[in-house]
Design a protein around this motif. Structure first.
Motif, PDB file in Angstrom:
ATOM      1  N   VAL A 108       0.831  -1.197   0.000  1.00 24.75           N
ATOM      2  CA  VAL A 108       0.000   0.000   0.000  1.00 24.75           C
ATOM      3  C   VAL A 108       0.870   1.254   0.000  1.00 24.75           C
ATOM      4  N   LEU A 109       1.945   1.233   0.774  1.00 21.47           N
ATOM      5  CA  LEU A 109       2.834   2.393   0.811  1.00 21.47           C
ATOM      6  C   LEU A 109       3.513   2.605  -0.533  1.00 21.47           C
ATOM      7  N   GLU A 110       3.919   1.536  -1.185  1.00 21.73           N
ATOM      8  CA  GLU A 110       4.515   1.660  -2.525  1.00 21.73           C
ATOM      9  C   GLU A 110       3.508   2.248  -3.510  1.00 21.73           C
ATOM     10  N   LEU A 111       2.266   1.785  -3.437  1.00 22.43           N
ATOM     11  CA  LEU A 111       1.212   2.317  -4.313  1.00 22.43           C
ATOM     12  C   LEU A 111       0.992   3.807  -4.042  1.00 22.43           C
ATOM     13  N   ALA A 112       0.891   4.158  -2.761  1.00 22.75           N
ATOM     14  CA  ALA A 112       0.661   5.556  -2.397  1.00 22.75           C
ATOM     15  C   ALA A 112       1.814   6.436  -2.866  1.00 22.75           C
ATOM     16  N   ALA A 113       3.035   5.974  -2.689  1.00 15.78           N
ATOM     17  CA  ALA A 113       4.204   6.749  -3.125  1.00 15.78           C
ATOM     18  C   ALA A 113       4.208   6.926  -4.641  1.00 15.78           C
ATOM     19  N   LEU A 114       3.842   5.871  -5.360  1.00 15.52           N
ATOM     20  CA  LEU A 114       3.794   5.944  -6.822  1.00 15.52           C
ATOM     21  C   LEU A 114       2.716   6.918  -7.282  1.00 15.52           C
ATOM     22  N   MET A 115       1.549   6.868  -6.667  1.00 17.76           N
ATOM     23  CA  MET A 115       0.475   7.810  -7.010  1.00 17.76           C
ATOM     24  C   MET A 115       0.909   9.246  -6.727  1.00 17.76           C
ATOM     25  N   ALA A 116       1.510   9.459  -5.574  1.00 20.49           N
ATOM     26  CA  ALA A 116       1.940  10.812  -5.198  1.00 20.49           C
ATOM     27  C   ALA A 116       3.023  11.319  -6.138  1.00 20.49           C
ATOM     28  N   ARG A 117       3.986  10.474  -6.434  1.00 18.91           N
ATOM     29  CA  ARG A 117       5.117  10.878  -7.283  1.00 18.91           C
ATOM     30  C   ARG A 117       4.687  11.171  -8.720  1.00 18.91           C
ATOM     31  N   THR A 118       3.709  10.411  -9.221  1.00 16.26           N
ATOM     32  CA  THR A 118       3.290  10.561 -10.622  1.00 16.26           C
ATOM     33  C   THR A 118       2.038  11.422 -10.779  1.00 16.26           C
ATOM     34  N   HIS A 119       1.495  11.896  -9.663  1.00 10.89           N
ATOM     35  CA  HIS A 119       0.268  12.713  -9.686  1.00 10.89           C
ATOM     36  C   HIS A 119      -0.859  11.968 -10.394  1.00 10.89           C
ATOM     37  N   SER A 120      -0.975  10.671 -10.109  1.00  8.06           N
ATOM     38  CA  SER A 120      -1.978   9.849 -10.781  1.00  8.06           C
ATOM     39  C   SER A 120      -2.986   9.299  -9.779  1.00  8.06           C
ATOM     40  N   PRO A 121      -4.278   9.357 -10.118  1.00  5.06           N
ATOM     41  CA  PRO A 121      -5.308   8.822  -9.234  1.00  5.06           C
ATOM     42  C   PRO A 121      -5.493   7.313  -9.359  1.00  5.06           C
ATOM     43  N   LEU A 122      -4.674   6.673 -10.199  1.00  8.32           N
ATOM     44  CA  LEU A 122      -4.752   5.231 -10.336  1.00  8.32           C
ATOM     45  C   LEU A 122      -3.410   4.670 -10.766  1.00  8.32           C
ATOM     46  N   VAL A 123      -3.223   3.396 -10.450  1.00  8.75           N
ATOM     47  CA  VAL A 123      -1.998   2.682 -10.820  1.00  8.75           C
ATOM     48  C   VAL A 123      -2.406   1.425 -11.570  1.00  8.75           C
ATOM     49  N   ALA A 124      -1.820   1.223 -12.735  1.00  9.47           N
ATOM     50  CA  ALA A 124      -2.057   0.001 -13.502  1.00  9.47           C
ATOM     51  C   ALA A 124      -1.208  -1.114 -12.901  1.00  9.47           C
ATOM     52  N   VAL A 125      -1.786  -2.302 -12.809  1.00 10.19           N
ATOM     53  CA  VAL A 125      -1.085  -3.454 -12.253  1.00 10.19           C
ATOM     54  C   VAL A 125      -0.854  -4.455 -13.380  1.00 10.19           C
ATOM     55  N   VAL A 126       0.423  -4.785 -13.586  1.00 13.82           N
ATOM     56  CA  VAL A 126       0.825  -5.658 -14.692  1.00 13.82           C
ATOM     57  C   VAL A 126       1.637  -6.820 -14.140  1.00 13.82           C
ATOM     58  N   GLU A 127       1.377  -8.005 -14.678  1.00 14.56           N
ATOM     59  CA  GLU A 127       2.153  -9.189 -14.306  1.00 14.56           C
ATOM     60  C   GLU A 127       2.347 -10.055 -15.545  1.00 14.56           C
ATOM     61  N   ASP A 128       3.574 -10.500 -15.750  1.00 13.79           N
ATOM     62  CA  ASP A 128       3.907 -11.377 -16.878  1.00 13.79           C
ATOM     63  C   ASP A 128       3.419 -10.814 -18.211  1.00 13.79           C
ATOM     64  N   GLY A 129       3.613  -9.510 -18.409  1.00 14.27           N
ATOM     65  CA  GLY A 129       3.242  -8.889 -19.674  1.00 14.27           C
ATOM     66  C   GLY A 129       1.749  -8.786 -19.912  1.00 14.27           C
ATOM     67  N   ARG A 130       0.953  -8.804 -18.836  1.00 13.47           N
ATOM     68  CA  ARG A 130      -0.503  -8.748 -18.973  1.00 13.47           C
ATOM     69  C   ARG A 130      -1.070  -7.758 -17.968  1.00 13.47           C
ATOM     70  N   LEU A 132      -3.544  -6.608 -15.406  1.00 16.45           N
ATOM     71  CA  LEU A 132      -4.476  -7.287 -14.514  1.00 16.45           C
ATOM     72  C   LEU A 132      -5.644  -6.402 -14.107  1.00 16.45           C
ATOM     73  N   GLY A 133      -5.417  -5.094 -14.084  1.00 16.70           N
ATOM     74  CA  GLY A 133      -6.426  -4.136 -13.644  1.00 16.70           C
ATOM     75  C   GLY A 133      -5.740  -2.925 -13.060  1.00 16.70           C
ATOM     76  N   ALA A 134      -6.428  -2.254 -12.139  1.00 13.92           N
ATOM     77  CA  ALA A 134      -5.871  -1.034 -11.557  1.00 13.92           C
ATOM     78  C   ALA A 134      -6.250  -0.908 -10.093  1.00 13.92           C
ATOM     79  N   VAL A 135      -5.458  -0.130  -9.392  1.00 17.16           N
ATOM     80  CA  VAL A 135      -5.769   0.276  -8.026  1.00 17.16           C
ATOM     81  C   VAL A 135      -6.050   1.769  -8.084  1.00 17.16           C
TER      82      VAL A 135
END
Length: 147
Positions: A108-130, A132-135
Protein backbone atom coordinates in the motif's frame (compact mmCIF):
# COMPACT_ATOMS: atom_id res chain seq x y z
CA UNK A 1 -1.98 -5.60 2.04
CA UNK A 2 -0.74 -5.74 -1.54
CA UNK A 3 -1.83 -4.33 -4.90
CA UNK A 4 -3.49 -7.65 -5.74
CA UNK A 5 -5.80 -7.15 -2.74
CA UNK A 6 -6.99 -3.76 -4.02
CA UNK A 7 -7.08 -4.67 -7.68
CA UNK A 8 -10.19 -4.01 -9.75
CA UNK A 9 -11.04 -4.53 -13.40
CA UNK A 10 -10.62 -1.23 -15.15
CA UNK A 11 -11.67 0.04 -18.57
CA UNK A 12 -8.99 0.90 -21.09
CA UNK A 13 -8.74 3.14 -24.12
CA UNK A 14 -6.24 3.44 -26.95
CA UNK A 15 -4.39 6.45 -28.30
CA UNK A 16 -6.91 6.60 -31.14
CA UNK A 17 -10.04 6.50 -28.95
CA UNK A 18 -12.05 9.73 -29.42
CA UNK A 19 -11.63 11.98 -26.38
CA UNK A 20 -15.38 12.54 -26.15
CA UNK A 21 -15.80 8.75 -25.82
CA UNK A 22 -13.15 8.71 -23.07
CA UNK A 23 -14.92 11.60 -21.31
CA UNK A 24 -18.22 9.69 -21.42
CA UNK A 25 -16.52 6.61 -19.99
CA UNK A 26 -15.07 8.71 -17.16
CA UNK A 27 -18.46 10.24 -16.41
CA UNK A 28 -20.62 7.13 -16.83
CA UNK A 29 -18.46 5.02 -14.52
CA UNK A 30 -17.30 7.78 -12.13
CA UNK A 31 -13.66 7.04 -12.90
CA UNK A 32 -10.69 9.16 -11.81
CA UNK A 33 -8.85 8.41 -15.04
CA UNK A 34 -8.30 5.80 -17.73
CA UNK A 35 -5.56 3.38 -18.66
CA UNK A 36 -4.28 3.97 -22.19
CA UNK A 37 -3.02 0.74 -23.75
CA UNK A 38 -0.78 0.02 -26.71
CA UNK A 39 -1.32 -2.51 -29.50
CA UNK A 40 -0.32 -5.38 -27.16
CA UNK A 41 -2.85 -4.32 -24.51
CA UNK A 42 -0.18 -3.05 -22.12
CA UNK A 43 -0.38 0.34 -20.39
CA UNK A 44 1.37 3.08 -22.33
CA UNK A 45 -0.03 5.93 -20.24
CA UNK A 46 -2.58 6.94 -17.66
CA UNK A 47 -5.09 9.60 -18.64
CA UNK A 48 -6.36 11.44 -15.56
CA UNK A 49 -9.79 13.02 -15.97
CA UNK A 50 -8.20 16.42 -15.41
CA UNK A 51 -6.23 16.00 -18.65
CA UNK A 52 -9.48 15.55 -20.57
CA UNK A 53 -10.69 18.81 -19.04
CA UNK A 54 -7.39 20.51 -19.88
CA UNK A 55 -7.98 19.69 -23.53
CA UNK A 56 -11.57 20.99 -23.47
CA UNK A 57 -11.07 24.20 -21.49
CA UNK A 58 -9.87 27.03 -23.75
CA UNK A 59 -6.23 27.93 -23.14
CA UNK A 60 -7.08 31.56 -22.40
CA UNK A 61 -9.36 30.41 -19.54
CA UNK A 62 -6.59 28.23 -18.13
CA UNK A 63 -4.08 31.08 -18.36
CA UNK A 64 -6.44 33.65 -16.85
CA UNK A 65 -9.33 32.13 -14.85
CA UNK A 66 -11.05 35.52 -14.72
CA UNK A 67 -11.75 35.16 -18.45
CA UNK A 68 -13.84 32.04 -17.78
CA UNK A 69 -16.23 34.21 -15.78
CA UNK A 70 -16.99 36.49 -18.73
CA UNK A 71 -18.23 33.62 -20.92
CA UNK A 72 -22.03 33.49 -20.77
CA UNK A 73 -23.53 30.45 -19.11
CA UNK A 74 -25.07 28.98 -22.28
CA UNK A 75 -21.66 28.86 -23.99
CA UNK A 76 -19.81 27.81 -20.83
CA UNK A 77 -22.09 24.78 -20.45
CA UNK A 78 -21.05 23.51 -23.89
CA UNK A 79 -17.26 23.63 -23.58
CA UNK A 80 -16.92 19.83 -23.81
CA UNK A 81 -18.25 19.92 -27.37
CA UNK A 82 -14.83 21.25 -28.39
CA UNK A 83 -13.52 17.71 -27.88
CA UNK A 84 -15.22 16.46 -31.05
CA UNK A 85 -12.75 15.03 -33.53
CA UNK A 86 -9.87 14.80 -31.05
CA UNK A 87 -8.28 11.60 -29.81
CA UNK A 88 -6.81 10.50 -26.50
CA UNK A 89 -3.37 11.04 -28.03
CA UNK A 90 -4.04 14.81 -27.99
CA UNK A 91 -5.12 14.76 -24.34
CA UNK A 92 -2.01 13.10 -22.97
CA UNK A 93 0.60 15.27 -21.27
CA UNK A 94 3.63 16.01 -23.43
CA UNK A 95 7.10 14.79 -22.57
CA UNK A 96 8.57 11.81 -20.82
CA UNK A 97 7.23 10.96 -17.40
CA UNK A 98 7.17 8.06 -15.01
CA UNK A 99 4.18 5.81 -15.58
CA UNK A 100 2.15 4.65 -12.59
CA UNK A 101 2.54 0.94 -13.27
CA UNK A 102 3.42 -1.73 -10.72
CA UNK A 103 3.25 -5.44 -10.04
CA UNK A 104 0.67 -7.21 -7.86
CA UNK A 105 3.11 -7.51 -4.94
CA UNK A 106 3.44 -3.75 -4.39
CA UNK A 107 2.52 -2.69 -0.84
CA UNK A 108 0.00 0.00 0.00
CA UNK A 109 2.83 2.39 0.81
CA UNK A 110 4.52 1.66 -2.52
CA UNK A 111 1.21 2.32 -4.31
CA UNK A 112 0.66 5.56 -2.40
CA UNK A 113 4.20 6.75 -3.12
CA UNK A 114 3.79 5.94 -6.82
CA UNK A 115 0.48 7.81 -7.01
CA UNK A 116 1.94 10.81 -5.20
CA UNK A 117 5.12 10.88 -7.28
CA UNK A 118 3.29 10.56 -10.62
CA UNK A 119 0.27 12.71 -9.69
CA UNK A 120 -1.98 9.85 -10.78
CA UNK A 121 -5.31 8.82 -9.23
CA UNK A 122 -4.75 5.23 -10.34
CA UNK A 123 -2.00 2.68 -10.82
CA UNK A 124 -2.06 0.00 -13.50
CA UNK A 125 -1.08 -3.45 -12.25
CA UNK A 126 0.82 -5.66 -14.69
CA UNK A 127 2.15 -9.19 -14.31
CA UNK A 128 3.91 -11.38 -16.88
CA UNK A 129 3.24 -8.89 -19.67
CA UNK A 130 -0.50 -8.75 -18.97
CA UNK A 131 -2.64 -5.94 -17.56
CA UNK A 132 -4.48 -7.29 -14.51
CA UNK A 133 -6.43 -4.14 -13.64
CA UNK A 134 -5.87 -1.03 -11.56
CA UNK A 135 -5.77 0.28 -8.03
CA UNK A 136 -7.57 3.60 -7.61
CA UNK A 137 -6.83 6.29 -5.08
CA UNK A 138 -10.32 5.75 -3.66
CA UNK A 139 -9.74 2.03 -3.12
CA UNK A 140 -6.33 2.65 -1.59
CA UNK A 141 -7.65 5.27 0.84
CA UNK A 142 -10.74 3.21 1.73
CA UNK A 143 -8.63 0.21 2.70
CA UNK A 144 -5.83 2.17 4.36
CA UNK A 145 -8.23 4.21 6.50
CA UNK A 146 -10.27 1.16 7.47
CA UNK A 147 -7.18 -0.49 8.97
Amino acid sequence: MRARDLLADFPVVTLDTPVIEAARLLADQDLPGLIVVDEQGLPSSILPGTQVLRLAVPGYCQDDPALARVIDEAHADEFLKTLAGRTVRAALPKGERELPITDPDATVLELAALMARTHSPLVAVVEDGRLLGAVTLQALLDRALAS
